[in-house]
Design a protein around this motif. Structure first.
Motif, short mmCIF file in Angstrom:
data_model
loop_
_atom_site.label_atom_id
_atom_site.label_comp_id
_atom_site.label_asym_id
_atom_site.label_seq_id
_atom_site.Cartn_x
_atom_site.Cartn_y
_atom_site.Cartn_z
N ALA A 226 100.10 28.27 49.19
CA ALA A 226 100.24 27.15 50.11
C ALA A 226 99.48 25.92 49.64
O ALA A 226 99.54 24.88 50.25
CB ALA A 226 99.76 27.56 51.50
N GLY A 227 98.73 26.03 48.54
CA GLY A 227 98.07 24.86 47.98
C GLY A 227 96.60 24.79 48.30
O GLY A 227 95.99 23.73 48.15
N GLY A 228 95.98 25.86 48.71
CA GLY A 228 94.55 25.83 48.99
C GLY A 228 94.26 26.24 50.40
O GLY A 228 95.14 26.33 51.25
N ALA A 229 93.00 26.53 50.66
CA ALA A 229 92.63 27.07 51.96
C ALA A 229 92.52 26.00 53.03
O ALA A 229 92.97 26.17 54.15
CB ALA A 229 91.32 27.85 51.85
N VAL A 230 91.86 24.87 52.72
CA VAL A 230 91.64 23.83 53.72
C VAL A 230 91.87 22.46 53.11
O VAL A 230 91.83 22.27 51.89
CB VAL A 230 90.21 23.89 54.32
CG1 VAL A 230 89.98 25.20 55.05
CG2 VAL A 230 89.15 23.68 53.24
N ALA A 231 92.08 21.49 53.98
CA ALA A 231 92.18 20.09 53.60
C ALA A 231 91.65 19.27 54.77
O ALA A 231 91.34 19.80 55.84
CB ALA A 231 93.62 19.71 53.26
N ALA A 232 91.55 17.98 54.59
CA ALA A 232 91.04 17.09 55.64
C ALA A 232 91.72 15.74 55.51
O ALA A 232 92.63 15.55 54.69
CB ALA A 232 89.51 16.96 55.54
N LEU A 233 91.28 14.80 56.34
CA LEU A 233 91.81 13.43 56.29
C LEU A 233 90.71 12.47 55.87
O LEU A 233 89.57 12.57 56.35
CB LEU A 233 92.35 13.01 57.66
CG LEU A 233 93.63 13.70 58.12
CD1 LEU A 233 93.96 13.30 59.55
CD2 LEU A 233 94.80 13.36 57.20
N ALA A 234 91.04 11.59 54.97
CA ALA A 234 90.09 10.57 54.57
C ALA A 234 89.64 9.79 55.79
O ALA A 234 90.45 9.41 56.63
CB ALA A 234 90.73 9.62 53.55
N GLY A 235 88.34 9.59 55.90
CA GLY A 235 87.81 8.91 57.06
C GLY A 235 87.44 9.83 58.20
O GLY A 235 86.85 9.40 59.19
N GLY A 236 87.80 11.12 58.06
CA GLY A 236 87.43 12.08 59.10
C GLY A 236 88.62 12.49 59.95
O GLY A 236 89.65 11.81 60.01
N MET A 237 88.47 13.60 60.64
CA MET A 237 89.57 14.15 61.44
C MET A 237 89.83 13.36 62.71
O MET A 237 90.85 13.56 63.37
CB MET A 237 89.28 15.61 61.77
CG MET A 237 89.29 16.54 60.56
SD MET A 237 90.83 16.49 59.60
CE MET A 237 92.00 17.13 60.80
N THR A 238 88.93 12.44 63.08
CA THR A 238 89.22 11.59 64.24
C THR A 238 90.43 10.70 63.98
O THR A 238 91.05 10.20 64.92
CB THR A 238 88.01 10.72 64.59
OG1 THR A 238 87.58 9.99 63.43
CG2 THR A 238 86.84 11.56 65.09
N THR A 239 90.79 10.52 62.71
CA THR A 239 92.00 9.78 62.36
C THR A 239 93.23 10.44 63.00
O THR A 239 94.15 9.75 63.47
CB THR A 239 92.17 9.74 60.83
OG1 THR A 239 91.01 9.16 60.25
CG2 THR A 239 93.40 8.94 60.44
N LEU A 240 93.24 11.77 63.02
CA LEU A 240 94.35 12.49 63.63
C LEU A 240 94.40 12.26 65.14
O LEU A 240 95.48 12.08 65.72
CB LEU A 240 94.23 13.98 63.33
CG LEU A 240 95.30 14.90 63.92
CD1 LEU A 240 96.70 14.51 63.42
CD2 LEU A 240 95.00 16.36 63.59
#
Length: 488
Positions: A226-240
């Motif tokens: 699946a391309g790795g275990a974890v990922a995030a969003l630049a600037g932090g997850m509050t972006t989501l």
């Protein structure tokens, strides 16, 4: 359900965390009129950012598991795919009373995929590693089998816990040195209290293979695929959070913050049945003073289990929530440039360290490191294991900071001077019990529940769980509308 066929149903979503925001978006996309009600003044639930070292860092959920692809698909739908970032491939560590060692790569919840690897032998010794290595040769059993009986569990037998199964098949050493630190760090629950079904994919993989080691290999391989275990969003997850709220609002959803629902009752509209409504049946939401907040056709509760149980007047109390606290520090110390514990470390009980885990945020996320001055590092420590209050909970700020610096020093192997701390924050959270195989609450028709206590820990479980809850609401309203239409 199509909005053109009937008047738009009005659906209340109670709770403005990720579950509530995802559900509100799904309902609005289907044409429903949605009102989201959040008791606090901010949205996002356990996704929150704080300024440290001149930049924003997550002090709640900091990443998402890539398994299943549900979160990545949501992010793409919101136009944020270009902001997905990957963690540095530094690995993580476990700190025990005997010292600090890198965690074996791959596997699942600490269950080794390659039991005889040097990294596993370093934790378990040769004898412990051999004990794990022969596990695929043991008699196949099912979760729920009783060790004393030595027989397969019958249908309906008590649900197996992760701890009981690991102890029986891999031994006490593997449980204590690998599985328990990870279970406590990820799920805030002792593995002897954590149902196997609460660990994503593990129960199914074990049922297919009959072996925990083979199950760990399957889960490792699927994670890599699946391309790795974890990922995030630049600037932090509050972006989501911001993107979900904006999208829901753009679709006509009303978002109310600072409004606490304490009573949920069902009745018939005082005006009788309205055209296109399900026989005039309505739900009424009231606040603590008895004032009506709104009336609606259906309700989705994206709130903690204790809150949902109270609103549904559940007689059997749900499992109590427990407290954790995150203490995040911005430290000016170039010695940390070497990432002495990789992306972070889990702490085994008995290590003489109060914190249960440490995340070296600026080592784990290169994009975050680029936002702070050279030699500045942000580290997060987590306190509070299930059944015990966080060690920081009763401490005044100065003492909490001293404890965090002491623990960080012991975990990282680098003395952290409180005078080198440029800024810090402490963020308390409440965490509910993980879900079991059977639902603990049975909401009435027209009400659905969502959240990590329903679908499991992490956004990879929460996002599809919220979408499924929204779909069930829509199916209920469609069926109710169809049944209320009289023949010509």
């Amino acid at each position: 359900m199509h909005a053109s066929a009937h008047a738009r149903p009005h659906i209340a979503v109670v709770g403005g965390g990720i579950s509530g925001l995802v559900a509100a978006r799904e309902l609005a996309r289907a044409g429903a009129a949605v009102t989201l009600v959040e008791r606090g003044e901010r949205l996002g639930g356990r996704v929150r950012g704080a300024e440290l070292g001149g930049a924003t860092f997550d002090v709640g959920a900091e990443a998402f598991a890539t398994r299943g692809g549900a979160v990545a698909a949501l992010i793409a739908d919101l136009g944020l795919s270009g902001r997905i970032v990957q963690p540095a491939q530094l690995g993580s560590w476990v700190v025990t009373a005997d010292g600090a060692l890198p965690l074996p790569p791959g596997g699942a919840v600490g269950i080794p995929a390659r039991p005889l690897a040097a990294s596993v032998r370093a934790h378990l010794g040769l004898r412990g590693a051999l004990r794990v290595a022969v596990e695929p040769l043991l008699r196949r059993d099912r979760p729920g089998a009783r060790a004393s009986a030595g027989a397969e569990a019958e249908a309906g037998a008590a649900t197996e816990t992760l701890g009981a199964l690991v102890r029986r098949r891999l031994g006490e050493r593997a449980l204590d040195r690998l599985v328990r630190p990870i279970a406590l760090g990820v799920y805030s629950t002792d593995p002897d209290l954590l149902e196997l079904s609460a660990v994503p994919g593990l129960a199914d993989a074990y049922a297919r293979t009959g072996s925990l080691v083979r199950a760990a290999r399957q889960l490792r391989d699927s994670s890599v695929a699946a391309g790795g275990a974890v990922a995030a969003l630049a600037g932090g997850m509050t972006t989501l959070v911001d993107a979900l709220a904006a999208d829901a609002a753009d679709r006509g959803s009303e978002i109310r913050t600072g409004s606490r629902v304490v009573e949920l009752t069902r009745g018939v509209s005082e005006h009788g049945a309205e055209p296109g409504r399900p026989s005039g049946a309505q739900w009424t939401l009231r606040d603590g003073s008895g004032k009506t907040i709104l009336r609606c056709d259906a309700v989705l509760l994206a709130v903690p289990e204790t809150v949902a149980a109270a609103l549904l007047a559940e007689r059997t109390p749900p499992p109590a929530e427990h407290d954790i606290e995150v203490v995040a520090l911005a430290v000016a110390d170039p010695r940390l440039d070497a990432a002495p514990r990789g992306t972070g470390a889990l702490v085994a009980e008995g290590a003489g360290i109060a914190a249960k885990a440490l995340t070296h945020a600026t080592a784990k996320w290169p994009d975050r490191a680029a936002t702070v001055p050279a030699g500045t590092h942000v580290i997060r420590l987590s306190y509070g294991r299930a059944g015990a209050a966080p060690e920081t909970a009763a401490l005044p700020d100065a003492e909490a900071l001293d404890l965090a610096c002491r623990d960080a020093s012991l975990i990282l192997g680098v003395p952290i001077d409180p005078a080198a701390v440029l800024g810090w924050t402490r963020q308390p959270w409440q965490v509910g019990a993980p879900p079991g195989r059977a639902p603990r609450l049975a909401p009435p028709p027209g009400v659905e529940v969502a959240g990590d206590w329903v679908s499991g820990t992490g956004l990879a479980s929460v996002v599809p769980g919220a979408r499924a809850a929204a779909a069930r609401i829509l199916e209920h309203l469609t069926a109710t509308n169809e049944s209320s239409v009289s023949p010509a």
